[in-house]
Design a protein around this motif. Structure first.
Motif, short mmCIF file in Angstrom:
data_model
loop_
_atom_site.label_atom_id
_atom_site.label_comp_id
_atom_site.label_asym_id
_atom_site.label_seq_id
_atom_site.Cartn_x
_atom_site.Cartn_y
_atom_site.Cartn_z
N PHE A 279 4.44 -3.73 8.67
CA PHE A 279 3.84 -5.00 9.05
C PHE A 279 2.63 -5.32 8.17
O PHE A 279 2.42 -6.47 7.77
N GLY A 280 1.84 -4.29 7.86
CA GLY A 280 0.65 -4.50 7.04
C GLY A 280 0.95 -4.90 5.62
O GLY A 280 0.05 -5.37 4.89
N CYS A 281 2.21 -4.72 5.19
CA CYS A 281 2.60 -5.07 3.81
C CYS A 281 3.21 -6.46 3.70
O CYS A 281 3.60 -6.88 2.61
N LEU A 282 3.32 -7.17 4.82
CA LEU A 282 3.97 -8.47 4.78
C LEU A 282 3.09 -9.50 4.06
O LEU A 282 1.86 -9.44 4.12
N PRO A 283 3.71 -10.47 3.41
CA PRO A 283 2.94 -11.54 2.77
C PRO A 283 2.16 -12.34 3.82
O PRO A 283 2.59 -12.48 4.96
N ASP A 284 1.03 -12.88 3.42
CA ASP A 284 0.23 -13.69 4.33
C ASP A 284 1.02 -14.87 4.88
O ASP A 284 0.80 -15.30 6.02
N LEU A 285 1.94 -15.39 4.06
CA LEU A 285 2.73 -16.54 4.50
C LEU A 285 3.48 -16.23 5.79
O LEU A 285 3.57 -17.07 6.69
N VAL A 286 4.04 -15.02 5.89
CA VAL A 286 4.82 -14.65 7.08
C VAL A 286 3.94 -14.58 8.31
O VAL A 286 4.26 -15.17 9.36
N THR A 287 2.82 -13.88 8.21
CA THR A 287 1.95 -13.75 9.38
C THR A 287 1.34 -15.11 9.75
O THR A 287 1.12 -15.39 10.94
N ASP A 288 1.07 -15.95 8.78
CA ASP A 288 0.56 -17.29 9.07
C ASP A 288 1.60 -18.11 9.84
O ASP A 288 1.28 -18.82 10.81
N GLN A 289 2.85 -18.03 9.40
CA GLN A 289 3.91 -18.77 10.09
C GLN A 289 4.09 -18.27 11.53
O GLN A 289 4.32 -19.06 12.45
N MET A 290 3.98 -16.97 11.72
CA MET A 290 4.10 -16.42 13.06
C MET A 290 2.98 -16.92 13.96
O MET A 290 3.23 -17.31 15.11
N ARG A 291 1.76 -16.92 13.45
CA ARG A 291 0.63 -17.41 14.24
C ARG A 291 0.80 -18.90 14.58
O ARG A 291 0.54 -19.32 15.71
N GLN A 292 1.24 -19.67 13.62
CA GLN A 292 1.44 -21.10 13.87
C GLN A 292 2.51 -21.34 14.92
O GLN A 292 2.37 -22.23 15.77
#
Length: 715
Positions: free
Chosen positions: A260-273
Motif C-alpha cells: 500500500f505504501g508503494c502506491l502512486p499518489d493518484l490511487v490514494t487520492d482517488q480513494m479519498r475522493q
C-alpha cells in the motif's frame, strides 16, 4: 522463490479486535448504511480502485480490471468461472467448456465435486482436477483445455506460474488465478509480479485478514466484455457484495500491507475522493466495477447520494436537497428491524469478547426456536443453499437427483443455479449439475404432483428443495396440498430429504419465526439468510436435523467438519444472537403479521380497482403486487416494474424504495424493515398509487431527467 500464502481451515479465523469494534460502532452512530440496494457504495468503489492498483503492481501501463465483490471465497470462485464460461458460450455455442484445475490442497474439488463423481457428474461439471503440477501441465499440453484455474497455495515458483500464464496467453486459453490463499500481510498479490496477467484474479477472506466474510474477482477487459452491456450486466449478481462492514474492514487491513505504501499518489487520492464525494465514487465505480450497472442505476434514478440510514428511512442528498426515502425493499427482505439500531452498539459491540464462543449460543437459540440439532454457519443465502444441497447428497449417497420447484431461486453460484429454475440465469454457464429435475407445484391439472411422484418412485432422489413462499418467483405460496403430498405421503415411503429455503421468508418476516412452521412437519434442512443478523453482517445458517447430519458425517466426516468450520465467525454469531433476541423482545412475528395485514388491505383499498393490478398477495411483511400483462401499455410492457420502481424512488412528495427484479417486469415487492410504521405504510401506498396512475409520459420522465443529469454529473 516460493510464494507466501496463508493456509486456512476456518476462513474467518481472526477475531475482531478493539479497533474493528470501534470502527463499526462509529459507523452505526453516524448511521452509515451497511448495505442498501440502490447505491453505488463509496467503499466498493474505493476497494475496487485499490485492488486494481495492487494487482497491476508497478506496471507502467496498468491493465484494466473490473471488480465484482462477493461474500466469500467460494462465491468469488464461482463468479470467476461463470464469466469465463459465458465467454466460451458466446464464442463456441453448443460446446461445453473444460477447465483444468491445479489445486494441491483439494479444496476446490471438495467444493465443486464433493461426491467425487467425476468431470461429467460433479455438482459443478466440466472441471478436471490435479494436485500434481507436472500432471497438470502434461494434461494442458496434450488435451488443450480452453481454460485454466490455478490455486497455487504456496506450491509454485514464480517461474512455474509465469510459464503457465505465458503458454496460456499464446494459445488463447482463459486463465483464473485463485489468490484467496495469498498472505497479503507479507506483500502484494502474486499477480503483481507476473509478466503476463491472468484473465481473472480471485480473492477471498484474505482481503479482510480473515476477520469477516468477503470476496472479489477481478476481470480483465477481455473477459468482462460479455457482461458490459445492458442485456447481461445483471446476469451475475450478489446482494451484499458492496457492504460497508466487510469492505471497511478490508480497506483498513490493506492499508497496513507493505504494497500500500508503494502506491502512486493518484490511487490514494482517488480513494479519498470516493469516500467523501458521491460523484467521485460513481466515476470510480464506472472505471473499476461495472460501467453498465452504473448507467442503469443512474438512468433509473437509483444511484442516490446516501448520507445516512436509520430504521425504515434513508436520507439522500440530491439536486432537490435532502430527502427522506422510505425503505420498502428491506434489501430484498433481509433487513429485519431497521437500519443502524443503536442497541447493536450497546448489546453487541461494546460487550463482544474476542474469545467468546457465540456460535454455541446461536446453536442453542436456533434449536429452541426451530428444533434442529445442528447449525452450520454460512455467509449468504447462496452459501447456505450450497451447504444444504451438498449435505443432502452426502447423506443419501449414492442417490443423485435433486428436485426443484418451478419458479425457484436459490442463488446464482454455479452450485445454486441447479436449484434455480430460470433458464436465462443458467444457459450461458453450462454445464451445470446434470441431475436437477424441475416440477410445477402450481399446475392446476395435477401434472406437477405426478411428476414429483414419478421422480420419487425412482428412489434416486436425495433432496427436494423448496420455498414455502417463493420470493424471486413472485411472492407465490407453495400450495399446501403439494406440501402435504411431499411430507405426509411420500417422504416416509421413499426416504429423501426436504430442504426448505427460508432466505427471504425467515426471521419473523411472515408472522412466524420461520415460514414453514405450521406448513411442513419437521423438514430435514432449513437455510436462513442474512436476516439472521438484521442485515448488519454477512451471516446465514443451515439448520440440520440429527438424521441428515449423521448420515452425511458417516459418508464423509472430513467434508462435514470442513463445512462446520469454514464460515465460523464469532462477531457474526454474536450479532445473530442479538437479532433473535430483539425479535422476541419486540414480538416481531406478531408485529409483522399485523402490519402486513394492514399493508395489504391498504394496497387493495387504494390501488386494487386498477385493471392493471392482477393480484395483491403475501404473508406478513412479504407482499407482492402482480400486474396484468395484457393491460399494460405495450411501449413499456417489458420494463414496467423498473419504471414503477424508478417513479417511486424519484417521487417528489415522498420517495419510496421498492423491490423489483428487471427479469420480472410484472411484479413489485414490498419487504420493508419490520420497524416500519402505519404512517409510513400509508405514505408508501400513496406513492405507489401515484406511480400506477401515471401516464406513460409520467413514467418515462424520470428516466429522461436522470439520464441527462447523470451525463452532467448531477445526482
Amino acid at each position: 522463490m516460493m510464494m507466501q500464502t496463508a493456509v486456512e481451515q476456518n476462513l474467518l479465523s481472526r477475531a475482531f479486535d478493539a479497533s474493528d469494534l470501534e470502527r463499526m460502532q462509529e459507523n452505526i452512530a453516524e448511521r452509515i448504511p451497511f448495505y442498501v440496494r440502490m447505491q453505488i457504495s463509496s467503499y466498493e468503489a474505493s476497494a475496487a480502485c485499490l485492488l486494481h492498483a495492487l494487482v497491476n503492481g508497478r506496471r507502467l501501463e496498468p491493465q484494466p480490471f473490473y471488480s465484482f465483490f462477493c461474500s466469500s471465497t467460494s462465491e468469488s470462485l464461482s463468479g470467476a468461472l461463470k464469466v469465463v464460461r459465458h465467454n466460451h458460450h458466446v464464442e463456441n455455442t453448443g460446446t461445453h467448456l473444460v477447465t483444468a484445475v491445479y489445486d494441491p490442497t483439494d479444496w476446490l474439488k471438495e467444493l465443486f465435486d464433493p461426491m467425487d463423481a467425476g468431470t461429467d457428474e460433479a455438482l459443478v461439471p466440466g472441471m478436471v482436477y490435479f494436485k500434481d503440477f507436472e500432471r497438470f501441465t502434461d494434461f494442458v499440453a496434450s488435451e488443450s483445455p480452453r481454460s485454466l484455474l490455478i490455486r497455487h497455495a504456496g506450491s509454485l515458483t514464480e517461474d512455474q506460474l509465469g510459464g503457465v500464464m505465458r503458454e496460456a496467453s499464446e494459445n488463447g486459453r482463459w486463465t483464473i488465478l485463485d489468490e484467496s490463499t495469498t498472505d497479503l500481510s507479507l506483500g502484494g498479490p502474486i499477480a503483481s509480479n507476473m509478466e503476463v496477467l491472468p484473465d481473472v484474479v480471485v480473492f477471498g477472506e484474505n482481503l479482510a485478514d480473515h476477520k469477516l466474510p468477503v470476496g472479489c474477482f477481478l476481470m480483465s477487459k477481455r473477459v468482462f466484455s460479455v457482461w458490459d452491456n445492458v442485456k447481461d450486466y445483471n446476469l451475475h449478481s450478489n446482494t451484499w457484495g458492496g457492504n460497508s462492514a466487510s469492505l471497511s474492514t478490508a480497506l483498513e487491513f490493506l492499508k497496513t500491507t507493505p504494497e500500500f505504501g508503494c502506491l502512486p499518489d493518484l490511487v490514494t487520492d482517488q480513494m479519498r475522493q470516493a469516500m467523501s464525494s458521491h460523484p467521485a465514487a460513481t466515476k470510480l465505480y464506472e472505471t473499476h466495477c461495472s460501467p453498465k450497472m452504473a448507467t442503469m442505476l443512474n438512468v433509473g434514478g437509483m444511484n442516490k447520494n446516501i448520507r445516512s440510514a436509520y430504521e425504515a428511512r434513508i436520507t439522500t442528498l440530491s439536486r432537490r436537497g435532502k430527502e427522506s426515502v422510505i425503505d420498502a425493499s428491506g434489501t430484498y427482505g433481509v433487513n429485519l428491524y431497521g437500519h443502524n439500531p443503536p442497541d447493536a452498539i450497546d448489546e453487541v459491540l461494546k460487550k463482544h469478547e474476542s474469545h467468546g464462543d457465540y456460535w454455541d449460543e446461536l446453536q442453542s437459540r436456533l434449536h429452541e426456536k426451530a428444533g434442529f440439532a445442528h447449525v452450520i454457519p454460512a455467509v449468504s443465502g447462496a452459501t447456505a443453499n450450497e451447504i444444504g444441497l451438498t449435505l443432502s447428497l452426502l447423506a443419501f449417497a449414492p442417490r443423485k437427483k435433486i428436485v426443484v420447484l418451478k419458479g425457484a431461486y436459490a442463488g446464482k453460484t454455479l452450485i445454486t443455479l441447479s436449484a434455480t429454475s430460470r433458464d436465462r440465469f443458467k444457459l450461458p454457464f453450462a454445464p451445470l449439475y446434470p441431475h436437477a429435475h424441475y416440477v410445477d407445484p402450481f399446475s392446476e391439472s395435477g401434472e406437477g404432483k405426478q411428476q414429483l411422484m414419478d421422480l420419487l418412485a425412482t428412489r434416486d432422489v436425495a433432496v427436494v428443495i423448496l420455498e414455502t413462499i417463493q420470493g424471486e418467483g413472485g411472492v407465490k405460496p407453495c400450495p399446501q396440498d403439494f406440501l402435504d403430498l411431499l411430507v405426509v405421503a411420500e417422504r416416509a415411503k421413499h426416504g429423501f430429504a426436504i430442504a426448505v429455503d427460508e432466505v427471504q421468508t425467515g426471521m419473523y418476516r411472515t408472522g412466524r419465526f420461520l415460514n414453514h412452521q405450521g406448513k411442513i412437519d419437521e423438514p430435514d434442512i432449513v437455510m436462513i439468510g442474512k436476516a439472521l443478523s438484521n442485515n448488519m453482517l454477512p451471516v446465514s445458517a443451515v439448520l440440520v436435523n440429527e438424521r441428515i447430519y449423521e448420515l452425511a458425517r458417516q459418508n464423509n466426516e472430513h467434508l462435514v467438519q470442513r463445512m462446520e468450520a469454514m464460515y465460523r465467525c464469532q462477531i457474526n454469531a454474536h450479532m445473530a444472537n442479538h437479532a433473535i433476541q430483539v425479535g422476541e423482545d419486540q414480538d416481531l412475528a406478531v408485529r409483522s403479521q399485523e402490519t402486513g395485514n394492514y399493508f395489504r388491505d391498504k394496497l387493495k383499498a387504494t390501488s386494487g380497482d386498477l385493471s392493471l393490478v392482477k393480484d395483491i398477495r403475501g404473508e406478513g411483511l412479504m407482499i407482492g403486487v402482480e400486474f396484468e400483462e395484457a393491460k399494460l401499455p405495450r411501449l413499456v410492457r417489458g420494463s414496467f416494474g423498473g419504471l414503477i420502481a424508478s417513479r417511486c424512488v424519484n417521487d417528489a412528495k415522498q420517495p419510496v424504495l421498492v423491490a423489483f427484479n428487471p427479469d420480472k417486469p410484472f411484479l413489485i415487492r414490498f419487504v420493508p424493515p419490520q420497524c416500519i410504521t402505519m404512517e409510513e405504510i400509508d405514505a408508501v401506498v400513496d406513492t405507489f398509487d401515484r406511480a400506477l396512475r401515471s401516464s406513460i409520459l409520467g413514467l418515462l420522465k424520470p428516466v429522461v431527467v436522470n439520464t441527462v443529469n447523470s451525463k452532467i454529473g448531477r445526482f
